[in-house]
Design an enzyme around this catalytic site. Structure first.
Site, PDB file in Angstrom:
ATOM      1  N   ASP A 169       0.821  -1.215   0.000  1.00  0.00           N
ATOM      2  CA  ASP A 169       0.000   0.000   0.000  1.00  0.00           C
ATOM      3  C   ASP A 169       0.849   1.256   0.000  1.00  0.00           C
ATOM      4  O   ASP A 169       0.532   2.238  -0.649  1.00  0.00           O
ATOM      5  CB  ASP A 169      -0.861   0.035   1.249  1.00  0.00           C
ATOM      6  CG  ASP A 169      -2.002  -0.933   1.147  1.00  0.00           C
ATOM      7  OD1 ASP A 169      -2.809  -0.980   2.067  1.00  0.00           O
ATOM      8  OD2 ASP A 169      -2.064  -1.654   0.134  1.00  0.00           O
TER       9      ASP A 169
ATOM     10  N   LYS B  44     -10.040   3.899  10.173  1.00  0.00           N
ATOM     11  CA  LYS B  44     -10.149   3.533   8.763  1.00  0.00           C
ATOM     12  C   LYS B  44      -9.806   2.053   8.657  1.00  0.00           C
ATOM     13  O   LYS B  44      -8.634   1.662   8.693  1.00  0.00           O
ATOM     14  CB  LYS B  44      -9.205   4.379   7.910  1.00  0.00           C
ATOM     15  CG  LYS B  44      -9.379   4.138   6.423  1.00  0.00           C
ATOM     16  CD  LYS B  44      -8.633   5.196   5.616  1.00  0.00           C
ATOM     17  CE  LYS B  44      -8.928   5.091   4.132  1.00  0.00           C
ATOM     18  NZ  LYS B  44      -8.514   3.830   3.539  1.00  0.00           N
TER      19      LYS B  44
ATOM     20  N   CYS C  26      23.864 -23.473  18.054  1.00  0.00           N
ATOM     21  CA  CYS C  26      25.270 -23.842  17.936  1.00  0.00           C
ATOM     22  C   CYS C  26      25.633 -24.650  19.176  1.00  0.00           C
ATOM     23  O   CYS C  26      25.301 -24.275  20.293  1.00  0.00           O
ATOM     24  CB  CYS C  26      26.095 -22.558  17.852  1.00  0.00           C
ATOM     25  SG  CYS C  26      27.820 -22.784  18.301  1.00  0.00           S
TER      26      CYS C  26
HETATM   27  S1  IVH Z   1     -16.268   6.610   4.425  1.00  0.00           S
HETATM   28  C1  IVH Z   1     -17.827   8.903   0.845  1.00  0.00           C
HETATM   29  N1  IVH Z   1     -15.412   5.464   6.625  1.00  0.00           N
HETATM   30  O1  IVH Z   1     -11.672   3.714   2.957  1.00  0.00           O
HETATM   31  C2  IVH Z   1     -17.063   8.288   1.962  1.00  0.00           C
HETATM   32  N2  IVH Z   1     -14.480   4.721   4.568  1.00  0.00           N
HETATM   33  O2  IVH Z   1     -10.315   5.504   0.999  1.00  0.00           O
HETATM   34  C3  IVH Z   1     -16.986   6.854   1.862  1.00  0.00           C
HETATM   35  N3  IVH Z   1     -12.871   2.901   4.808  1.00  0.00           N
HETATM   36  O3  IVH Z   1     -13.663   3.051   0.202  1.00  0.00           O
HETATM   37  C4  IVH Z   1     -16.018   6.182   2.736  1.00  0.00           C
HETATM   38  N4  IVH Z   1     -13.008   2.710   6.977  1.00  0.00           N
HETATM   39  O4  IVH Z   1     -13.268   1.155   1.859  1.00  0.00           O
HETATM   40  C5  IVH Z   1     -15.291   5.515   5.292  1.00  0.00           C
HETATM   41  N5  IVH Z   1     -14.807   4.529   8.645  1.00  0.00           N
HETATM   42  C6  IVH Z   1     -14.686   4.569   7.321  1.00  0.00           C
HETATM   43  C7  IVH Z   1     -13.840   3.709   6.611  1.00  0.00           C
HETATM   44  C8  IVH Z   1     -13.746   3.824   5.230  1.00  0.00           C
HETATM   45  C9  IVH Z   1     -12.453   2.225   5.893  1.00  0.00           C
HETATM   46  C10 IVH Z   1     -12.404   2.626   3.436  1.00  0.00           C
HETATM   47  C11 IVH Z   1     -13.516   2.399   2.457  1.00  0.00           C
HETATM   48  C12 IVH Z   1     -13.364   3.481   1.461  1.00  0.00           C
HETATM   49  C13 IVH Z   1     -11.923   3.831   1.585  1.00  0.00           C
HETATM   50  C14 IVH Z   1     -11.666   5.262   1.146  1.00  0.00           C
END
Ligand code: IVH
Length: 795
Positions: A65, A150, A460
């Site tokens: 990533d 996230k 060893c």
């Molecule tokens: S909100 C319009 N909340 O992150 C907003 N996304 O980089 C929609 N993700 O596609 C996303 N945890 O797969 C949101 N608490 C969270 C999240 C989250 C993981 C992921 C999700 C999204 C990506 C965006």
């Protein structure tokens, strides 16, 4: 704390082996001409598209990533500097990969967008300021946000009509996803019908499908044992599991779902993000309990810091924190920029994975002779730190991952731990790479290196003659938590050992009064008068040593700092400790006794019964079957033990022999007594007994003792102190004492010091900056003390 952004890599072209995704020197975006920028953007676009496809469609990414983010970041920087180069297919316009043909397509009525990223606190403050500006808020009006972990999984959209799940889809390219309804239905955390009330007739719940770490590890271990496919990380595993053609397979995979967003709705159902999360919870969804409503940039950064600190303990992978404006009417007003909402941003953790090339494998020999393979890597930045080495643990681990010299490996740095190699990018393997053959001799002394029993470590066997082991033992001896000898570090030890001056701890003390050698130090090694004096003072200062440091300094396998402390308390003085160890050494269980004790159904009680029995020397009933003979020899023995014993016995004489083994060859009481000291246990007790069983070790120990002036007895903990028997956790940055000091003091008063807060904790002593442990204390109703309150309590 601002996250350092690793330098973005530049890749040459498509996918042959020469094009490994290793960051290389590059021209800063600011210095590119427009033509160069166009050329590079094209290249980056193609590269990103290829990685998107590998990632989304094949669930088999080739780069980490971090490297992906770096590529994307550079592409976006170029587009920002040269807006004219942007096109509908340029990186800033893409959200994911097109769907593969395996599943039916689902058009997302409301697109599933991605998030803009922030990589440091400054970008978070800019984000907050931008919002206030956009909404024309008066300077002092705070903006409330919800900060959510996230989750590092894959997003899914679940459509409910009249409370019933009718369709589930992946994100796909954001506009069109894949219909994986049958697979999503198999997840326990996805309700088939909504509970509670107040849900709109039509609502699409969105969130993240992920695999908890423990479940992922267990799956990989089982797959490995069965020779089946394993996955590089929980996210790949989740993606691969969700996109199975046969939902029955998905059903067996430990997938979970967190709800955090929504798509189409037939009616409004909340006024705030935080209200929406509450609603999801009431309707039967799992909502992340670390999501928090906070105000302003500083509030957001606070959540980020606490999540970053707790990251490794959450039980699932997160790669940052998502910040969302709480008020939905403000979200509405803020709307979207091309690919992401203006009201949300993802604050990413510093990159902690990267790919690089394994240039070699070095074998380190430890103090106990264990051979540890260490990866020599092409230097790479991981989470802002240049990494050149990573542990490969042991030979089984190398074989399991099939790591070969020349391989491109995925490297991971979790918190402060030594970087790990999590996997190999097999598609980038050079043709001539051969499986790694672990050495069976010590690379330092050439002695045979063997694996004992079911140990994973190869060791060893050159114990006393192996220079590596000698130096490691000495290093341990002078280390901070052992003898802590000032002025005698690794460098000096290696030099003195090379000169043949120091082989064992006593030699260190002898050196301090060896005028001849000290003169040589001045004459040949350029030591000044002061350095020599300091060295002597550093050594002499340790001729008085506390019992626990002495025990720890001996470097006995299994005897760590904590065990040394409990042993020193239990025995109080060196003489008593040495005597107990000697007695234990003489009373080690014999091999026959160990074999007997390891036999099925031969419990400690059965062993006791056998030791008490006195079967006559001659078989009293030669014609009797074995089972009867055993019943005669050992009255009262239960059937399962009799059956086991029959299997390892041929006739009466074997039974009399087993009786003698049980009586005479068991461990001595003193060994059991040492093992019984709380915090010691049988493994450490046996290691001590083995150490003192070895004549050379005794010589080394006694020679050392002859050099010491005094071993300070350790007072048993005061039992009438107010904290005796209590469990205490110290957290935050302590200002009145160092962490080590606080711990030692508490322990000397009979308290147990623990690293984590549970309902069994009695006190949490919190200094400034205390975070999650303080929260845990509140959760468990544990008394929280300031440093001053703690001092008042114990003084
Ligand atoms: S909100 C319009 N909340 O992150 C907003 N996304 O980089 C929609 N993700 O596609 C996303 N945890 O797969 C949101 N608490 C969270 C999240 C989250 C993981 C992921 C999700 C999204 C990506 C965006």
């Amino acid at each position: 704390m601002d996250a350092a952004i690793p330098p973005p890599p530049v890749l040459n072209s498509a996918s042959n082996k020469a094009d490994r995704a290793i960051p290389m020197p590059h021209t800063p975006v600011d210095a590119l001409t427009e033509d160069q920028a166009r050329e590079e953007l094209d290249r980056l676009s193609a590269e990103l598209a290829r990685h998107d496809a590998l990632y989304y469609a094949d669930a088999a990414p080739e780069i980490s990533d971090a490297d992906y983010d770096d590529l994307k970041r550079r592409a976006l920087d170029i587009e920002t500097r040269f807006p004219a180069l942007s096109s509908p297919v340029s990186p800033s316009q893409r959200v994911g990969a097109p769907v593969s043909s395996q599943f039916a397509e689902v058009r997302h009525g409301v697109p599933m967008l991605s998030l803009d990223n922030a990589f440091d606190d400054g970008e978070v403050r800019d984000f907050v300021a931008r919002i206030a500006r956009f909404l024309k808020l008066p300077g002092d009006e705070p903006v409330a946000f919800v900060a959510e972990p996230k989750i590092d999984g894959l997003s899914a959209s679940l459509r409910y009509e009249k409370g019933v799940l009718v369709q589930g889809a992946t994100r796909g390219d954001g506009k069109t996803g894949e219909d994986v309804t049958a697979n999503l239905r198999t997840l326990d955390s996805i309700p088939q019908t909504l509970t509670g009330s107040g849900w709109p007739d039509v609502i699409e719940i969105r969130g993240e499908v992920y695999a908890p770490n423990a479940a992922f590890d267990a799956f990989n271990a089982a797959a490995e044992a069965e020779g089946k496919r394993t996955y590089a990380n929980p996210r790949n595993f989740a993606a691969g599991s969700l996109r199975q053609k046969d939902p029955k397979i998905t059903a067996q995979r430990p997938l979970t779902f967190f709800a955090y967003a929504w798509g189409e709705t037939s009616a409004p159902f909340a006024d705030t993000q935080h209200g929406a999360l509450e609603a999801f919870r009431a309707w039967g969804f799992q909502v992340n309990d670390r999501s928090a409503r906070v105000e302003g940039a500083e509030g957001l950064i606070g959540v980020y810091q606490s999540l970053e600190a707790d990251r490794s303990r959450l039980g699932y992978d997160i790669d940052g924190v998502v910040y969302k404006v709480d008020r939905l009417d403000w979200q509405q007003r803020l709307g979207f920029i091309a690919r992401s909402p203006r009201w949300a941003i993802a604050h990413k953790f510093p990159a902690q994975q990267a790919t690089t090339v394994l240039e070699g494998i070095d074998i380190q020999v430890g103090r106990t002779g264990s051979l540890t393979p260490v990866a020599r890597l092409h230097p790479v930045t991981v989470g802002g730190v240049v990494v050149r080495n990573a542990t490969l643990h042991n030979e089984d681990e190398i074989a399991r991952k099939d790591v070969r010299i020349g391989d491109t490996v995925v490297l991971q740095r979790a918190g402060d731990v030594i970087p790990q190699i999590v996997g190999v990018v097999e598609t980038l393997r050079p043709d001539d790479a051969v499986p790694y053959v672990f050495p069976t001799t010590c690379p330092v002394c050439g002695s045979e290196a063997v694996r004992e029993g079911d140990e994973v470590k190869r060791r060893c066997t050159g114990g006393l003659i192996c220079d590596a082991q000698i130096v490691e033992r000495l290093k341990h001896f002078v280390s901070r938590r052992a003898f802590d000898i000032e002025g005698l570090g690794e460098k000096q030890l290696i030099a003195f050992h090379a000169r043949g001056w120091i082989k064992e701890p006593a030699d260190i003390f002898r050196l301090a009064r060896d005028e001849e050698k000290l003169t040589l130090l001045r004459a040949e090694d350029g030591y000044g008068e002061t350095s020599v004096r300091n060295l002597i003072a550093g050594i002499d200062a340790r001729r008085v040593i506390s019992l626990d440091r002495l025990i720890f300094g001996l470097g006995v396998r299994e005897i760590g700092e904590q065990t040394s402390l409990v042993l020193s308390r239990a025995f109080g003085n060196w003489t008593a400790f040495r005597e107990a160890c000697m007695a234990a050494a003489n009373g080690l269980a014999g091999d026959d006794w160990k074999a007997l004790a390891a036999t099925h159904a031969i419990s400690t009680r059965v062993l006791g019964l056998m030791a008490e029995a006195t079967p006559p020397a001659d078989d009293p009933w030669p014609e009797a079957p074995m089972d009867q003979k055993i019943a005669l020899a050992f009255p009262g023995m239960a059937a399962p033990a009799r059956r086991s014993l029959a299997e390892i016995s041929d006739g009466w004489s074997d039974l009399t022999r087993w009786a003698a083994v049980a009586r005479d060859e068991g461990p001595s009481d003193i060994l059991n007594q040492i093992a019984g000291v709380s915090g010691v246990g049988p493994v450490a007790a046996e290691a001590l007994a083995h150490f003192f069983h070895e004549p050379h070790n005794l010589q080394v120990v006694d020679a050392l003792l002859a050099e010491l002036e005094r071993v300070e007895d350790v007072a048993a903990p005061t039992t009438d102190s107010p904290v005796a028997g209590k469990t205490v956790v110290f957290t935050g940055s302590l200002e009145r004492f160092t962490r080590d000091e606080a711990k030692a003091r508490a322990e000397s008063l009979g308290a147990k010091v623990s690293g984590s807060v549970s309902k069994k904790t009695d006190y949490v002593v919190a200094g400034p900056g205390a975070g999650s442990k303080l929260k845990d204390a509140e959760k468990h109703g544990v008394t929280v003390l300031t440093e001053d309150e703690w001092l008042a309590l114990i003084s």
